[in-house]
Design a protein around this motif. Sequence first.
Motif, PDB file in Angstrom:
ATOM      1  N   ALA A 201       1.010  -1.244   0.054  1.00  0.00           N
ATOM      2  CA  ALA A 201       0.001   0.060   0.071  1.00  0.00           C
ATOM      3  C   ALA A 201       0.927   1.230   0.157  1.00  0.00           C
ATOM      4  N   ARG A 202       2.039   1.203   0.742  1.00  0.00           N
ATOM      5  CA  ARG A 202       2.961   2.501   1.042  1.00  0.00           C
ATOM      6  C   ARG A 202       3.603   2.617  -0.449  1.00  0.00           C
ATOM      7  N   MET A 203       4.025   1.485  -1.041  1.00  0.00           N
ATOM      8  CA  MET A 203       4.544   1.662  -2.359  1.00  0.00           C
ATOM      9  C   MET A 203       3.576   2.225  -3.437  1.00  0.00           C
ATOM     10  N   LYS A 204       2.214   1.821  -3.316  1.00  0.00           N
ATOM     11  CA  LYS A 204       1.406   2.151  -4.288  1.00  0.00           C
ATOM     12  C   LYS A 204       1.196   3.765  -4.269  1.00  0.00           C
ATOM     13  N   ALA A 205       1.092   4.050  -3.019  1.00  0.00           N
ATOM     14  CA  ALA A 205       0.873   5.494  -2.631  1.00  0.00           C
ATOM     15  C   ALA A 205       2.143   6.264  -3.011  1.00  0.00           C
ATOM     16  N   ASP A 206       3.333   5.900  -2.737  1.00  0.00           N
ATOM     17  CA  ASP A 206       4.333   6.753  -3.457  1.00  0.00           C
ATOM     18  C   ASP A 206       4.576   6.627  -4.832  1.00  0.00           C
ATOM     19  N   ARG A 207       4.148   5.592  -5.548  1.00  0.00           N
ATOM     20  CA  ARG A 207       3.969   5.471  -6.831  1.00  0.00           C
ATOM     21  C   ARG A 207       3.035   6.515  -7.335  1.00  0.00           C
ATOM     22  N   GLU A 208       1.711   6.553  -6.972  1.00  0.00           N
ATOM     23  CA  GLU A 208       0.938   7.547  -7.216  1.00  0.00           C
ATOM     24  C   GLU A 208       1.509   8.930  -7.168  1.00  0.00           C
ATOM     25  N   GLN A 209       1.850   9.124  -5.848  1.00  0.00           N
ATOM     26  CA  GLN A 209       2.379  10.677  -5.707  1.00  0.00           C
ATOM     27  C   GLN A 209       3.471  11.019  -6.981  1.00  0.00           C
ATOM     28  N   VAL A 210       4.299  10.081  -6.970  1.00  0.00           N
ATOM     29  CA  VAL A 210       5.383  10.429  -8.117  1.00  0.00           C
ATOM     30  C   VAL A 210       4.655  10.612  -9.662  1.00  0.00           C
ATOM     31  N   ALA A 211       3.767   9.916  -9.790  1.00  0.00           N
ATOM     32  CA  ALA A 211       2.657   9.968 -11.018  1.00  0.00           C
ATOM     33  C   ALA A 211       2.210  11.399 -11.058  1.00  0.00           C
ATOM     34  N   THR A 212       1.605  11.617  -9.912  1.00  0.00           N
ATOM     35  CA  THR A 212       1.107  13.127  -9.979  1.00  0.00           C
ATOM     36  C   THR A 212       2.049  14.222 -10.048  1.00  0.00           C
ATOM     37  N   THR A 213       3.061  14.131  -9.283  1.00  0.00           N
ATOM     38  CA  THR A 213       4.156  15.112  -9.338  1.00  0.00           C
ATOM     39  C   THR A 213       4.550  15.334 -10.831  1.00  0.00           C
ATOM     40  N   ILE A 214       4.900  14.138 -11.798  1.00  0.00           N
ATOM     41  CA  ILE A 214       5.171  14.234 -13.039  1.00  0.00           C
ATOM     42  C   ILE A 214       4.249  14.893 -14.080  1.00  0.00           C
ATOM     43  N   ARG A 215       2.925  14.353 -13.790  1.00  0.00           N
ATOM     44  CA  ARG A 215       1.852  15.166 -14.288  1.00  0.00           C
ATOM     45  C   ARG A 215       1.857  16.672 -14.170  1.00  0.00           C
ATOM     46  N   ALA A 216       1.781  16.887 -13.009  1.00  0.00           N
ATOM     47  CA  ALA A 216       1.915  18.638 -12.728  1.00  0.00           C
ATOM     48  C   ALA A 216       3.125  19.281 -13.485  1.00  0.00           C
ATOM     49  N   GLN A 217       4.094  18.368 -13.473  1.00  0.00           N
ATOM     50  CA  GLN A 217       5.371  19.148 -14.185  1.00  0.00           C
ATOM     51  C   GLN A 217       5.000  19.306 -15.545  1.00  0.00           C
ATOM     52  N   GLY A 218       4.508  18.022 -16.036  1.00  0.00           N
ATOM     53  CA  GLY A 218       4.232  18.165 -17.523  1.00  0.00           C
ATOM     54  C   GLY A 218       3.208  19.152 -17.797  1.00  0.00           C
ATOM     55  N   GLN A 219       2.226  19.413 -17.219  1.00  0.00           N
ATOM     56  CA  GLN A 219       1.273  20.330 -17.414  1.00  0.00           C
ATOM     57  C   GLN A 219       1.752  22.023 -17.089  1.00  0.00           C
ATOM     58  N   LYS A 220       2.632  22.171 -16.182  1.00  0.00           N
ATOM     59  CA  LYS A 220       3.252  23.253 -16.223  1.00  0.00           C
ATOM     60  C   LYS A 220       4.283  23.583 -17.626  1.00  0.00           C
ATOM     61  N   GLN A 221       5.047  22.584 -17.830  1.00  0.00           N
ATOM     62  CA  GLN A 221       5.820  22.983 -19.153  1.00  0.00           C
ATOM     63  C   GLN A 221       4.937  23.170 -20.346  1.00  0.00           C
ATOM     64  N   ALA A 222       3.602  22.225 -20.489  1.00  0.00           N
ATOM     65  CA  ALA A 222       2.967  22.375 -21.585  1.00  0.00           C
ATOM     66  C   ALA A 222       2.399  23.909 -21.527  1.00  0.00           C
ATOM     67  N   GLN A 223       1.905  24.356 -20.317  1.00  0.00           N
ATOM     68  CA  GLN A 223       1.711  25.799 -20.226  1.00  0.00           C
ATOM     69  C   GLN A 223       2.712  26.739 -20.543  1.00  0.00           C
ATOM     70  N   ILE A 224       3.937  26.776 -20.163  1.00  0.00           N
ATOM     71  CA  ILE A 224       4.975  27.462 -20.555  1.00  0.00           C
ATOM     72  C   ILE A 224       4.986  27.442 -21.998  1.00  0.00           C
ATOM     73  N   VAL A 225       5.224  26.286 -22.730  1.00  0.00           N
ATOM     74  CA  VAL A 225       5.241  26.244 -24.217  1.00  0.00           C
ATOM     75  C   VAL A 225       4.171  26.854 -24.904  1.00  0.00           C
ATOM     76  N   GLN A 226       3.019  26.422 -24.589  1.00  0.00           N
ATOM     77  CA  GLN A 226       1.914  27.110 -25.161  1.00  0.00           C
ATOM     78  C   GLN A 226       1.847  28.800 -25.185  1.00  0.00           C
ATOM     79  N   ALA A 227       2.153  29.072 -23.921  1.00  0.00           N
ATOM     80  CA  ALA A 227       2.349  30.905 -23.720  1.00  0.00           C
ATOM     81  C   ALA A 227       3.433  31.261 -24.531  1.00  0.00           C
ATOM     82  N   GLY A 228       4.435  30.617 -24.660  1.00  0.00           N
ATOM     83  CA  GLY A 228       5.618  31.111 -25.531  1.00  0.00           C
ATOM     84  C   GLY A 228       4.915  30.967 -26.918  1.00  0.00           C
ATOM     85  N   ALA A 229       4.360  29.839 -27.409  1.00  0.00           N
ATOM     86  CA  ALA A 229       3.930  29.853 -28.709  1.00  0.00           C
ATOM     87  C   ALA A 229       3.061  31.163 -29.073  1.00  0.00           C
TER      88      ALA A 229
END
Length: 287
Positions: A201-229
């Motif tokens: 359960a702890r390993m699953k929660a850790d992996r989900e937290q990492v996945a959420t962080t990666i998705r948030a970073q991806g959205q942030k980068q997408a917004q930066i790229v879109q704003a620049g475009a």
Amino acid sequence: MTAMNPQAIWREYRVAIVALAAVAVAALASVVVVPETQQAVVVRLGDPVRVVNKFKPNADYGQTGAGMVLRVPFFERVVRIDRRVMALDMERQQVLSIDRRPLEVDAFARFRIIDPVKMVRTAGSTERVNEQLQPILASVLRQELGKRTFQSLLTAERGQAMKEIREGLDREAREYGAQVIDVRIKRADLPEGTPLESAFARMKADREQVATTIRAQGQKQAQIVQAGAEAEAARIYANSFNKDASFYDFYRAMQSYSQTFAGQNNKGSSSIILSPDNDYLRQFKGR
């Protein structure tokens, strides 16, 4: 000339026959064959005196000294030792990691005898060496894994732990004339039951937290790229419209007409009444 019967021959030559038999037995007992896969220590009255076919790194077969050797019967005995790599299997042990998680560890080691004289003096046989090294391997394993977290054993840090375990076991094995070549963990599991389920359960929660962080970073980068475009597109439009202001006025008017008269929200259900000289319809008038 009459032939002598066996009993007469025995009475007449029994001393010579017994002497010849003793010589034959002594000759057979004095010859020992040592194969390529073994090394032998000749022990005279409890003291090792010489080694036959001793292990030498990178020595070719046929050049190591194997074959027939002589010994003094009844005064010298031969202790045979395997020259090949031998296995050291550890019984399944429970180890407590630094994050207080119990682990069921199943490990093994590979070793060979490189100093047969020391091995004979300290242990006496390879079986005894194996018995002595088993608790040492378990102790070194507990010490090294107790310095690390359970998660580190699932990463590349596990290789460093195995290296330190091998070095620690090798230092102890040298006291018995042995060299530890490798140590490996076959399995490292949590005990069955609640600890295992909570760990998953702890390993699953850790992996989900990492996945959420990666998705948030991806959205942030997408917004930066879109704003620049969008900024780059606005700059290009501005540069283009500045070259011809009347075309820009015409272009904006056409966009307004399209949204007003043919937009998606206009289904023909509403009407707009404007006078012909209304400034909004200036582009319909032409130049």
